[in-house]
Design a protein around this motif. Structure first.
Motif, short mmCIF file in Angstrom:
data_model
loop_
_atom_site.label_atom_id
_atom_site.label_comp_id
_atom_site.label_asym_id
_atom_site.label_seq_id
_atom_site.Cartn_x
_atom_site.Cartn_y
_atom_site.Cartn_z
N LEU B 13 0.83 -1.21 0.00
CA LEU B 13 0.00 0.00 0.00
C LEU B 13 0.86 1.26 0.00
O LEU B 13 0.54 2.23 -0.66
CB LEU B 13 -0.91 0.01 1.24
CG LEU B 13 -2.08 -0.96 1.16
CD1 LEU B 13 -2.85 -0.93 2.48
CD2 LEU B 13 -3.00 -0.61 0.00
N GLU B 14 1.97 1.21 0.75
CA GLU B 14 2.84 2.38 0.81
C GLU B 14 3.42 2.68 -0.57
O GLU B 14 3.45 3.84 -1.02
CB GLU B 14 3.97 2.14 1.83
CG GLU B 14 4.83 3.37 2.01
CD GLU B 14 5.97 3.15 2.99
OE1 GLU B 14 6.15 2.02 3.48
OE2 GLU B 14 6.68 4.12 3.24
N THR B 15 3.86 1.64 -1.25
CA THR B 15 4.41 1.81 -2.59
C THR B 15 3.37 2.41 -3.52
O THR B 15 3.65 3.35 -4.27
CB THR B 15 4.90 0.45 -3.14
OG1 THR B 15 5.80 -0.13 -2.21
CG2 THR B 15 5.58 0.62 -4.49
N ILE B 16 2.17 1.84 -3.45
CA ILE B 16 1.12 2.32 -4.35
C ILE B 16 0.75 3.77 -4.03
O ILE B 16 0.58 4.59 -4.92
CB ILE B 16 -0.12 1.40 -4.24
CG1 ILE B 16 0.24 0.06 -4.87
CG2 ILE B 16 -1.34 2.02 -4.90
CD1 ILE B 16 -0.71 -1.04 -4.53
N ARG B 17 0.70 4.08 -2.73
CA ARG B 17 0.35 5.44 -2.35
C ARG B 17 1.41 6.43 -2.87
O ARG B 17 1.09 7.49 -3.40
CB ARG B 17 0.25 5.54 -0.82
CG ARG B 17 -0.44 6.81 -0.35
CD ARG B 17 -0.38 6.97 1.16
NE ARG B 17 1.00 7.12 1.58
CZ ARG B 17 1.57 6.42 2.55
NH1 ARG B 17 0.90 5.52 3.22
NH2 ARG B 17 2.84 6.63 2.87
N MET B 18 2.68 6.06 -2.74
CA MET B 18 3.74 6.97 -3.18
C MET B 18 3.65 7.22 -4.68
O MET B 18 3.89 8.33 -5.16
CB MET B 18 5.11 6.39 -2.81
CG MET B 18 5.41 6.47 -1.33
SD MET B 18 6.84 5.46 -0.83
CE MET B 18 8.16 6.60 -1.10
N ILE B 19 3.30 6.19 -5.45
CA ILE B 19 3.23 6.36 -6.90
C ILE B 19 1.94 7.07 -7.31
O ILE B 19 1.96 8.01 -8.11
CB ILE B 19 3.35 5.00 -7.62
CG1 ILE B 19 4.74 4.39 -7.35
CG2 ILE B 19 3.11 5.15 -9.11
CD1 ILE B 19 4.88 2.95 -7.78
N GLN B 20 0.82 6.63 -6.74
CA GLN B 20 -0.48 7.14 -7.20
C GLN B 20 -0.80 8.54 -6.66
O GLN B 20 -1.43 9.32 -7.35
CB GLN B 20 -1.62 6.19 -6.76
CG GLN B 20 -1.46 4.78 -7.26
CD GLN B 20 -1.99 4.60 -8.67
OE1 GLN B 20 -2.61 5.48 -9.22
NE2 GLN B 20 -1.71 3.45 -9.27
N PHE B 21 -0.39 8.79 -5.42
CA PHE B 21 -0.86 10.03 -4.78
C PHE B 21 0.25 11.05 -4.53
O PHE B 21 -0.01 12.19 -4.23
CB PHE B 21 -1.54 9.72 -3.45
CG PHE B 21 -2.74 8.83 -3.58
CD1 PHE B 21 -3.91 9.30 -4.16
CD2 PHE B 21 -2.71 7.52 -3.12
CE1 PHE B 21 -5.02 8.47 -4.30
CE2 PHE B 21 -3.81 6.69 -3.24
CZ PHE B 21 -4.98 7.16 -3.84
N GLU B 22 1.51 10.63 -4.57
CA GLU B 22 2.57 11.53 -4.13
C GLU B 22 3.61 11.80 -5.22
O GLU B 22 4.74 12.20 -4.92
CB GLU B 22 3.24 10.96 -2.87
CG GLU B 22 2.26 10.88 -1.70
CD GLU B 22 2.72 9.94 -0.59
OE1 GLU B 22 3.85 9.45 -0.65
OE2 GLU B 22 1.92 9.70 0.32
N LEU B 24 5.56 10.04 -6.95
CA LEU B 24 6.84 9.32 -7.01
C LEU B 24 7.06 8.87 -8.45
O LEU B 24 6.20 8.24 -9.06
CB LEU B 24 6.83 8.10 -6.09
CG LEU B 24 8.05 7.19 -6.24
CD1 LEU B 24 9.33 7.93 -5.86
CD2 LEU B 24 7.91 5.95 -5.39
N ILE B 74 5.93 2.22 -12.59
CA ILE B 74 6.53 3.47 -12.10
C ILE B 74 6.80 4.37 -13.29
O ILE B 74 7.52 3.98 -14.20
CB ILE B 74 7.86 3.20 -11.39
CG1 ILE B 74 7.64 2.23 -10.24
CG2 ILE B 74 8.48 4.49 -10.87
CD1 ILE B 74 8.93 1.68 -9.70
N LYS B 254 13.59 4.53 0.06
CA LYS B 254 12.61 3.84 -0.80
C LYS B 254 12.60 4.41 -2.21
O LYS B 254 12.53 3.67 -3.20
CB LYS B 254 11.21 3.93 -0.17
CG LYS B 254 11.11 3.07 1.07
CD LYS B 254 9.90 3.40 1.90
CE LYS B 254 10.03 2.67 3.24
NZ LYS B 254 9.06 3.11 4.21
N VAL B 255 12.65 5.73 -2.27
CA VAL B 255 12.64 6.37 -3.59
C VAL B 255 13.88 5.94 -4.39
O VAL B 255 13.82 5.63 -5.58
CB VAL B 255 12.60 7.91 -3.41
CG1 VAL B 255 12.80 8.61 -4.74
CG2 VAL B 255 11.30 8.34 -2.77
#
Lengths: 94, 457
Positions: B13-22, B24, B74, B254-255
């Protein structure tokens, strides 16, 4: 044992409604893709479903499968992505 | 989920959130290509070889980049090319005008479908060769008549000191470039970077070139991620500054892992060696993708207030510490970028009077990369532009770091006006410069000697 290279993560983001699971799994079944695990949760107000799938039986290319899932998602009003599983492992582990 | 999987649902979920909402993303994959073997005795032949080599080696860059982006989910925002400094490639032709080489680069970039190609460059920190001189002569024309070509000049190093003659001349060349591209707000100047201690493997434009110590061909990756850092910080309004540094390190890790993964996969598919990951926080005009807003989330009312330099120092250091753990090979510029026109928080800070050019300069002492993408009045004297470059180069020289200047003297504009560059380059409020003249110092010319820091052997 399923190797990391054979696995992909499918995520579905959107508003919850009847038929999402049926729609997505229908595409996967037709492509010969086995589902290893499913979970669902709420992420920033969006319904979120995560599936871990085994691509070894996949009869399509990854990009074709991706396109079919995207189209099915669009008809259900949700966003569907499929990503190779090593992304998730690599991001959080050395 | 079963133990078969070595990651948790929370991590997914964290990975998806970073890509979809932030926001990344991988900001750039940059293919470095040596053009040394393209240098011929006449410039037409050099141009032909340059075009042929670039279009051959980079033919699949865009398609492979898109393929990897799709499979890993990504975004790879930019695919770019960096080449051997053109002053060296053009030198054997004995031409005094290297604009034809800029055009060959432009055509090659268009042919392979990329938006920028870097390396219309010269390294003149200690003086000029004939090729460097020819490149200087061609700069304004080359930048005005090409679309995709980026230029960079290294005018100083810690080891060599500062070439004040080159800096003085650049003041005039930048003004001339602005004049030739006046219809687009002086856009040509946005494609010209003046460096101190230029890195040879920087994947980011406009300052990318393929340095003399690099291999025949190499793939470098530039990551992004201000949005992900900002979102992480906002979850911890009560954390102390040491805890904030840890949060930034975790996010940077992570990035950077994403950059490493994508870079290795692209290089494998292109059959090109993997070079480095550049751990930079590169802002864009997208909502929340701002370094200035990170500084404000740390607790400043506006970027540019007192305290900004300290907050930025912590941010920059934490990004490096987190990223260095995540990648085997870190290089390039690696740090937080603070371009004015490409960061909505920076634009707002200037417009509201919170951020002055002097404070911006102070900030560059503790982060990469320098005074970047800022606009000044079009009637600013060439000597003032040269002095701005000299100040920035001195910061880099003394502190053993890369600094750079990318300044746009916008024809016809005065402080407070806005200039639109469009697309990735954004928009900038015109900043006031100090009205007192440094002209007599600049006209002295000569070389600033290498500092004591150079005597490290």
């Amino acid at each position: 044992m399923v190797k990391a290279d054979d696995r992909a993560i499918i995520t579905v983001l959107g508003r919850d409604r009847v038929g999402i699971l049926a729609g997505i799994t229908g595409v996967l079944a037709a492509a010969g893709v086995n589902i290893l695990d499913i979970s669902q949760t709420i992420l920033q107000e969006f319904f979120t479903m995560i599936m871990i799938v085994d691509l070894r039986g996949n009869t399509l290319t990854l990009s074709t499968l991706q396109e079919q899932l995207r189209a099915k998602g669009a008809s259900l009003g949700v966003q569907v992505t499929i990503q190779r599983a090593d992304v998730f492992k690599f991001m959080h582990r050395i | 989920m079963p133990s078969l999987f070595s990651f948790t649902p929370q991590e997914i979920l964290e990975t998806i959130r970073m890509i979809q909402f932030e926001n990344l993303d991988i900001r750039t994959i940059t293919l470095g290509i040596s053009l040394r073997d393209c240098a011929a005795a006449n410039i037409e032949e050099t141009c032909r070889r340059v075009y042929e080599k670039i279009t051959r080696l980079a033919a699949k860059l865009v398609s492979v980049g898109d393929e990897v982006a799709a499979q890993y989910g990504i975004p790879i925002v930019n695919k770019r090319i960096a080449v051997t400094p053109i002053a060296q490639v053009g030198e054997p032709s004995h031409e005094e005008d290297l604009t034809p080489l800029a055009k060959a680069l432009d055509q090659a970039a268009a042919a392979v479908g990329i938006n920028f190609i870097g390396g219309f460059s010269a390294l003149v920190h200690k003086g000029f060769t004939k090729g460097d001189r020819a490149l200087f002569n061609s700069l304004p024309e080359a930048l005005a008549t090409t679309e995709r070509v980026c230029a960079s000049i290294n005018v100083a190093t810690t080891k060599a000191g500062m070439n004040m003659d080159a800096i003085s001349e650049l003041g005039h060349l930048i003004k001339e470039t602005a004049r030739l591209t006046a219809a687009q707000g002086g856009l040509g100047c946005a494609k010209l970077v003046t460096f101190c201690n230029a890195p040879e493997d920087n994947p980011f434009m406009a300052g990318a070139f393929h340095g003399p110590g690099e291999p025949e061909v190499v793939l470098n990756v530039g990551i992004s991620g201000p949005g992900a850092v900002l979102a992480a910080l906002r979850q911890y309004p009560e954390a102390d500054l040491g805890q904030l540094a840890t949060i930034i390190k975790n996010t940077a890790f992570k990035v950077t892992r994403m950059g490493e993964l994508v870079g290795r996969e692209v290089s494998k598919r292109l059959e090109v060696p993997f070079g480095i990951v550049d751990l930079s926080l590169a802002p864009t005009n997208a909502q929340g993708d701002s370094v200035a807003e990170i500084l404000e989330a740390i607790g400043l009312e506006r970027c540019g207030s007192h305290g900004t330099t300290a907050a930025l120092a912590m941010l920059n250091d934490a990004v490096k510490k987190g990223g260095a753990m995540a990648s085997s090979y870190v290089g390039g510029l690696s740090g937080a970028f603070i371009p004015v026109s490409e960061d909505n928080g920076m634009i707002r800070a200037v417009q509201e009077g919170a951020l002055s050019l002097e404070k911006l300069e102070a900030m560059t002492a503790v982060c990469s990369v320098g005074l970047d993408m800022f606009a000044i009045p079009g009637d600013t004297p060439a000597e003032v532009i040269a002095a701005i470059i000299a100040d920035e180069a001195a910061i880099g020289m003394i502190n053993n770091k890369t600094t750079a200047v990318r300044v746009i003297p916008v024809p016809g504009k005065k402080p407070g006006d806005m200039v639109e560059f469009g697309g990735l380059l954004g928009r900038a409020p015109v900043m006031a410069v100090n009205p007192f003249s440094p002209a007599a110092m600049i006209r002295r010319g000569g070389r600033l000697p290498a500092p004591l820091q150079a005597l490290g052997n």
